[in-house]
Design a protein around this motif. Structure first.
Motif, PDB file in Angstrom:
ATOM      1  N   MET A 236      41.175  45.734  16.167  1.00  0.00           N
ATOM      2  CA  MET A 236      40.927  47.166  16.071  1.00  0.00           C
ATOM      3  C   MET A 236      40.492  47.546  14.650  1.00  0.00           C
ATOM      4  O   MET A 236      41.009  48.486  14.061  1.00  0.00           O
ATOM      5  CB  MET A 236      42.213  47.917  16.461  1.00  0.00           C
ATOM      6  N   PRO A 237      39.574  46.758  14.025  1.00  0.00           N
ATOM      7  CA  PRO A 237      39.136  47.100  12.676  1.00  0.00           C
ATOM      8  C   PRO A 237      38.348  48.399  12.682  1.00  0.00           C
ATOM      9  O   PRO A 237      37.554  48.654  13.582  1.00  0.00           O
ATOM     10  CB  PRO A 237      38.264  45.903  12.277  1.00  0.00           C
ATOM     11  N   SER A 238      38.574  49.225  11.689  1.00  0.00           N
ATOM     12  CA  SER A 238      37.889  50.516  11.640  1.00  0.00           C
ATOM     13  C   SER A 238      37.847  51.000  10.204  1.00  0.00           C
ATOM     14  O   SER A 238      38.762  50.751   9.418  1.00  0.00           O
ATOM     15  CB  SER A 238      38.624  51.532  12.524  1.00  0.00           C
TER      16      SER A 238
ATOM     17  N   ARG B 243      59.616  47.663  10.364  1.00  0.00           N
ATOM     18  CA  ARG B 243      58.732  46.884   9.489  1.00  0.00           C
ATOM     19  C   ARG B 243      57.808  45.994  10.304  1.00  0.00           C
ATOM     20  O   ARG B 243      56.629  45.812   9.959  1.00  0.00           O
ATOM     21  CB  ARG B 243      59.571  46.060   8.508  1.00  0.00           C
ATOM     22  N   VAL B 244      58.327  45.439  11.398  1.00  0.00           N
ATOM     23  CA  VAL B 244      57.472  44.627  12.271  1.00  0.00           C
ATOM     24  C   VAL B 244      56.314  45.457  12.802  1.00  0.00           C
ATOM     25  O   VAL B 244      55.164  45.010  12.820  1.00  0.00           O
ATOM     26  CB  VAL B 244      58.299  44.044  13.438  1.00  0.00           C
ATOM     27  N   VAL B 245      56.597  46.693  13.224  1.00  0.00           N
ATOM     28  CA  VAL B 245      55.549  47.566  13.756  1.00  0.00           C
ATOM     29  C   VAL B 245      54.496  47.857  12.694  1.00  0.00           C
ATOM     30  O   VAL B 245      53.285  47.801  12.954  1.00  0.00           O
ATOM     31  CB  VAL B 245      56.158  48.866  14.301  1.00  0.00           C
ATOM     32  N   VAL B 246      54.934  48.175  11.485  1.00  0.00           N
ATOM     33  CA  VAL B 246      53.980  48.463  10.412  1.00  0.00           C
ATOM     34  C   VAL B 246      53.108  47.248  10.132  1.00  0.00           C
ATOM     35  O   VAL B 246      51.876  47.359   9.976  1.00  0.00           O
ATOM     36  CB  VAL B 246      54.720  48.911   9.140  1.00  0.00           C
ATOM     37  N   GLU B 247      53.717  46.081  10.082  1.00  0.00           N
ATOM     38  CA  GLU B 247      52.948  44.860   9.812  1.00  0.00           C
ATOM     39  C   GLU B 247      51.960  44.572  10.940  1.00  0.00           C
ATOM     40  O   GLU B 247      50.827  44.125  10.689  1.00  0.00           O
ATOM     41  CB  GLU B 247      53.903  43.682   9.623  1.00  0.00           C
TER      42      GLU B 247
ATOM     43  N   LEU C  88      46.259  44.739  12.952  1.00  0.00           N
ATOM     44  CA  LEU C  88      45.265  45.234  13.896  1.00  0.00           C
ATOM     45  C   LEU C  88      44.135  45.979  13.186  1.00  0.00           C
ATOM     46  O   LEU C  88      42.958  45.822  13.531  1.00  0.00           O
ATOM     47  CB  LEU C  88      45.934  46.142  14.924  1.00  0.00           C
ATOM     48  N   THR C  89      44.483  46.785  12.201  1.00  0.00           N
ATOM     49  CA  THR C  89      43.447  47.531  11.486  1.00  0.00           C
ATOM     50  C   THR C  89      42.581  46.620  10.630  1.00  0.00           C
ATOM     51  O   THR C  89      41.460  46.976  10.281  1.00  0.00           O
ATOM     52  CB  THR C  89      44.076  48.631  10.610  1.00  0.00           C
ATOM     53  N   ALA C  90      43.115  45.437  10.303  1.00  0.00           N
ATOM     54  CA  ALA C  90      42.332  44.460   9.544  1.00  0.00           C
ATOM     55  C   ALA C  90      41.527  43.540  10.459  1.00  0.00           C
ATOM     56  O   ALA C  90      40.847  42.625   9.978  1.00  0.00           O
ATOM     57  CB  ALA C  90      43.255  43.630   8.664  1.00  0.00           C
ATOM     58  N   GLY C  91      41.612  43.763  11.774  1.00  0.00           N
ATOM     59  CA  GLY C  91      40.867  42.938  12.713  1.00  0.00           C
ATOM     60  C   GLY C  91      41.547  41.633  13.055  1.00  0.00           C
ATOM     61  O   GLY C  91      40.916  40.720  13.607  1.00  0.00           O
ATOM     62  N   LEU C  92      42.838  41.520  12.761  1.00  0.00           N
ATOM     63  CA  LEU C  92      43.597  40.303  13.045  1.00  0.00           C
ATOM     64  C   LEU C  92      44.405  40.471  14.332  1.00  0.00           C
ATOM     65  O   LEU C  92      44.783  41.589  14.695  1.00  0.00           O
ATOM     66  CB  LEU C  92      44.552  39.997  11.884  1.00  0.00           C
TER      67      LEU C  92
END
Length: 337
Positions: A1-3, A309-313, A318-322
């Motif tokens: 989900m990179p954006s 913390r798991v959710v934030v990571e 996801l935002t980094a496309g990983l």
């Protein structure tokens, strides 16, 4: 989900948990990763006030108290691409429509496994020292036991049977490694070689029950495991054996277990029961051979931040496309919690 722009996220849970899941520093980090309104927490997807938030939501950050995400929810949230669950099992949370759309689902179940494994290890060590019986004896007599009375107490070479190489079961196996136990394992999805790598001897369930001084349950609550410890299997546990259940009460035939405990033949540490909580008249509240706790082995208090913390990571990945590090896959639902 990179954006290039931040994805829009919405909290969906009982808001009472939010401050502990996302204390201010962690919430600030979350808000650097997603566009969200921390003052708005959805508890009912059909509520009119939720509609504008769901309409733009690309990510649902869920937790205990979140309503089930079904086809109607997805209609209200057409842009939804990910469900990040700041708790354990998603079985009751995620409907078939979520999987059919291909929404990414992630859970903090792995992080929640650690305190359960820690609780279980503590109870294993205390049970091996016969702490619960000795506590009652000391209360009544105020006299230290003699060497003869403690001759069978101790944790050197004691057999510990783990039923289920689940997330919790595997964390517990790690925690047991430094101790001088004989570790046994039953899990139909694990082979002998993998069990050995986990530090355990793989056995059929009946053999594990016969050999284990302490038996600890870590299997999922699925139709195949309901009352897996029925009356005949409970009878296989040796006299004076200890049963620990931090998984689900439905794994054990509660009527049969109660009979065993009332007789005094077995000891038990029960963090979960069926039903939960037990009726006020249940003898398990007062039996000296039972330690009954109110479903507190899982994450509580300051342990909740670990789940947040798991959710934030995951959202950062996801935002980094990983890909997510803790993705829940539909194919695994039949054998995991």
């Amino acid at each position: 989900m990179p954006s290039a722009k931040l994805p829009r996220a919405v909290f969906a849970m009982d808001p009472v948990h939010l401050p502990l899941l996302f204390p201010p520093p962690l919430l600030a980090r979350l808000r650097r990763t997603a566009e969200l309104d921390p003052a708005h927490v959805v508890r009912d997807f059909t509520d009119r006030t939720a509609a504008p938030y769901l309409a733009g939501a690309e990510v649902l950050i869920t937790g205990w108290g979140c309503p089930r995400i079904d086809a109607r929810t997805l209609t209200a949230a057409p842009r939804l691409r990910a469900v990040l669950h700041a708790a354990g099992s998603v079985r009751a949370l995620v409907g078939e429509a979520v999987w059919e759309r291909g929404v990414t689902v992630s859970s903090a179940a792995g992080a929640n496994a650690l305190p359960v494994a820690e609780y279980t290890l503590a109870m294993i060590l205390l049970a091996g020292k016969d702490v619960f019986t000795q506590r009652e004896r000391f209360r009544a007599t105020h006299v230290r036991p003699s060497p003869a009375e403690t001759a069978t107490i101790g944790n050197v070479g004691r057999s510990v049977g783990i039923v289920g190489a689940s997330r919790v079961g595997r964390r517990l196996l790690e925690l047991l490694r430094p101790h001088d136990f004989e570790v046994l394992l039953h899990d139909p999805y694990v082979g002998a070689e993998e069990a050995a790598a986990l530090g355990a001897e793989l056995l059929p369930l009946e053999d594990l029950l016969r050999r284990g001084d302490i038996v600890s349950l870590h299997a999922p609550d699925i139709p195949e495991t309901r009352h897996m410890l029925d009356r005949p299997r409970l009878a296989l546990i040796r006299d004076g054996g200890v049963l620990i259940n931090t998984a689900r009460g439905a794994l054990v035939d509660h009527e049969a277990l109660t009979e065993e405990l009332v007789s005094g033949r077995l000891h038990a540490v029960l963090d979960v029961t069926e039903p939960e909580p037990l009726p006020a008249e249940s003898p398990l509240y007062t039996l000296p051979n039972v330690l009954l706790t109110p479903h507190l082995a899982g994450s509580l208090g300051n342990e909740l931040e670990r789940l947040g913390r798991v959710v934030v990571e995951e959202l950062e990945r996801l935002t980094a496309g990983l890909p997510p590090a803790h993705e829940v896959r539909y194919a695994d639902l039949g054998r995991v919690a």
